[in-house]
Write an enzyme that holds these catalytic residues in place. Structure first.
Site, PDB file in Angstrom:
ATOM      1  N   TYR A  32      49.603  34.451  35.306  1.00 58.63           N
ATOM      2  CA  TYR A  32      48.648  35.883  36.171  1.00 58.63           C
ATOM      3  C   TYR A  32      48.878  35.336  37.372  1.00 58.63           C
ATOM      4  O   TYR A  32      47.967  35.034  37.632  1.00 58.63           O
ATOM      5  CB  TYR A  32      47.122  35.494  34.803  1.00 58.63           C
ATOM      6  CG  TYR A  32      46.248  36.725  35.140  1.00 58.63           C
ATOM      7  CD1 TYR A  32      47.074  37.546  34.653  1.00 58.63           C
ATOM      8  CD2 TYR A  32      45.170  36.795  36.098  1.00 58.63           C
ATOM      9  CE1 TYR A  32      45.871  38.808  34.259  1.00 58.63           C
ATOM     10  CE2 TYR A  32      44.956  38.382  36.071  1.00 58.63           C
ATOM     11  CZ  TYR A  32      45.109  39.133  34.566  1.00 58.63           C
ATOM     12  OH  TYR A  32      44.511  40.265  34.833  1.00 58.63           O
ATOM     13  N   LEU A  33      49.852  35.148  37.865  1.00 56.00           N
ATOM     14  CA  LEU A  33      50.343  35.627  39.056  1.00 56.00           C
ATOM     15  C   LEU A  33      50.061  36.458  40.128  1.00 56.00           C
ATOM     16  O   LEU A  33      49.732  37.574  39.998  1.00 56.00           O
ATOM     17  CB  LEU A  33      52.032  34.980  39.062  1.00 56.00           C
ATOM     18  CG  LEU A  33      52.497  34.245  38.052  1.00 56.00           C
ATOM     19  CD1 LEU A  33      53.911  34.264  38.442  1.00 56.00           C
ATOM     20  CD2 LEU A  33      52.041  33.281  38.135  1.00 56.00           C
ATOM     21  N   GLY A  36      48.926  34.501  45.993  1.00 55.41           N
ATOM     22  CA  GLY A  36      48.907  33.447  46.211  1.00 55.41           C
ATOM     23  C   GLY A  36      50.082  31.995  45.610  1.00 55.41           C
ATOM     24  O   GLY A  36      50.997  31.710  45.951  1.00 55.41           O
ATOM     25  N   HIS A  37      50.236  32.656  44.142  1.00 55.36           N
ATOM     26  CA  HIS A  37      51.633  32.289  43.300  1.00 55.36           C
ATOM     27  C   HIS A  37      52.597  31.985  44.443  1.00 55.36           C
ATOM     28  O   HIS A  37      53.588  31.875  44.058  1.00 55.36           O
ATOM     29  CB  HIS A  37      51.338  32.743  42.193  1.00 55.36           C
ATOM     30  CG  HIS A  37      50.470  31.926  41.606  1.00 55.36           C
ATOM     31  ND1 HIS A  37      49.328  33.029  40.646  1.00 55.36           N
ATOM     32  CD2 HIS A  37      49.604  30.726  40.728  1.00 55.36           C
ATOM     33  CE1 HIS A  37      48.637  32.474  39.789  1.00 55.36           C
ATOM     34  NE2 HIS A  37      48.982  31.130  40.098  1.00 55.36           N
ATOM     35  N   GLY A 151      49.357  24.385  45.305  1.00 56.09           N
ATOM     36  CA  GLY A 151      48.288  25.214  46.081  1.00 56.09           C
ATOM     37  C   GLY A 151      47.236  24.695  46.681  1.00 56.09           C
ATOM     38  O   GLY A 151      46.198  23.736  46.087  1.00 56.09           O
ATOM     39  N   GLU A 152      46.610  25.169  48.583  1.00 53.87           N
ATOM     40  CA  GLU A 152      45.294  23.920  49.185  1.00 53.87           C
ATOM     41  C   GLU A 152      43.898  24.942  48.452  1.00 53.87           C
ATOM     42  O   GLU A 152      43.436  24.007  48.914  1.00 53.87           O
ATOM     43  CB  GLU A 152      45.085  23.975  50.554  1.00 53.87           C
ATOM     44  CG  GLU A 152      46.738  23.032  51.254  1.00 53.87           C
ATOM     45  CD  GLU A 152      46.626  23.476  52.260  1.00 53.87           C
ATOM     46  OE1 GLU A 152      46.214  24.220  52.693  1.00 53.87           O
ATOM     47  OE2 GLU A 152      47.936  22.882  53.117  1.00 53.87           O
ATOM     48  N   LYS A 153      43.975  25.396  48.211  1.00 49.24           N
ATOM     49  CA  LYS A 153      42.530  25.347  47.405  1.00 49.24           C
ATOM     50  C   LYS A 153      42.454  24.777  46.008  1.00 49.24           C
ATOM     51  O   LYS A 153      41.143  24.513  45.982  1.00 49.24           O
ATOM     52  CB  LYS A 153      42.932  27.475  46.350  1.00 49.24           C
ATOM     53  CG  LYS A 153      41.723  27.890  46.092  1.00 49.24           C
ATOM     54  CD  LYS A 153      41.544  29.090  45.251  1.00 49.24           C
ATOM     55  CE  LYS A 153      42.197  29.927  43.986  1.00 49.24           C
ATOM     56  NZ  LYS A 153      41.452  28.835  43.332  1.00 49.24           N
TER      57      LYS A 153
END
Ligand code: PAF
Length: 285
Positions: A32-33, A36-37, A151-153
């Site tokens: 479900y890109l 961000g991806h 990712g840094e999230k």
């Protein structure tokens, strides 16, 4: 772009690339890109000769009452995005390919003895990081990448994977990539799709609270407890927001800190209806 569904296909292709002297990057995803991806893929394409993206909703990282069954998917859309961003191979295995014991279970897990996985998200998701470490270890063993991109999230996930790589001597360089935001500030997440229109509006309180936190730090705030209290009060001003946690922790160990210093992670998880969303920032000075 190659679409691989079996471990054997991935191994064979990666072996060919390595024999040709090419470096391999891995971007693990649950599909479900979104943009961000895409930013992770872009970074991987810049730093590696060949890029593999795994697209697999990993059952072992979901607790019994979590959103495994509802987790969104759109494999066709994912392939279109990946192709456009220069991914060389997408690995889209079935659950039984990854977990041959059946029912998405395994007898062997990667668990961390340290209490890093029990902090922050681990307080309400006790088995989550065991599942993440297990699937990421399996992906590292299958793809044997030179670099892997996260990712840094998901800052706690990134810190735990860095620790796992160090502790288990994986020869993989972990590359953390910055949070990508919608135009209005909301951090991109596949789970944003769960938000109703009023919740989507309410969720802006997250990025607004990150901005508030950064401003307080820039203004000289050093007291972590006071900062966290201010951020919590700001989030609480939004009636649809239900705070899971707001915390200031050491960015490497995830242990609580009372003083804000360079490298402190200020992280939060907040629920809006069915969606539990994350955001964070790291203290720079
Ligand atoms: O961040 C995610 O999407 C997942 O936790 C990961 C790293 C792909 C493992 O399933």
């Amino acid at each position: 772009m190659i679409i691989a569904t079996t471990i054997a296909e991935v191994r064979q292709q990666v072996q060919q690339w390595k024999q040709a002297g090419l470096s391999v990057g891995l971007v693990p995803t649950m599909g479900y890109l979104h943009a961000g991806h895409a930013s992770l893929v872009d970074r991987a394409v810049t730093l590696c000769d060949r890029v593999v993206v795994s697209d697999f909703v990993n059952p072992t990282q979901f607790g019994p009452n979590e959103d495994l069954a509802a987790y969104p998917c759109d494999f066709e859309g994912d392939c279109a995005l990946l192709d456009a961003h220069g991914c060389d191979m997408v690995f889209h295995p079935s659950v039984s390919e990854m977990y041959p014991d059946g029912n998405g279970k395994t007898d062997t897990y990667v668990t961390m003895v340290d209490d890093m996985p029990r902090q922050l998200c681990g307080k309400t998701r006790p088995i989550h990081f065991r599942g993440v470490c297990t699937v990421v270890a399996k992906l590292f063993n299958i793809v044997t990448p030179d670099k892997a991109f996260f990712g840094e999230k998901d800052a706690q996930q990134l810190a735990i994977i860095r620790r796992m790589v160090r502790d288990l001597s994986y020869g993989v360089e972990i590359v953390g990539c910055p949070i990508v935001r919608e135009a209005d500030g909301l951090a991109m997440s596949s789970r944003n799709t769960y938000l109703t229109a009023p919740e989507r509006q309410a969720a802006l309180i997250l990025s607004q609270t990150v901005v508030l936190g950064k401003e307080r730090v820039a203004a000289g705030e050093k007291d972590a407890d006071r900062l966290v209290a201010q951020m919590k009060a700001n989030i609480a001003s939004e009636p649809l927001a239900e705070i899971d946690y707001v915390a200031a922790v050491d960015g490497v160990t995830m242990q609580s800190v009372h003083t804000l210093t360079k490298g402190t992670l200020v992280a939060m998880a907040v629920r809006f209806g069915k969606a539990r969303l994350l955001d964070n920032f790291t203290v720079e000075e």
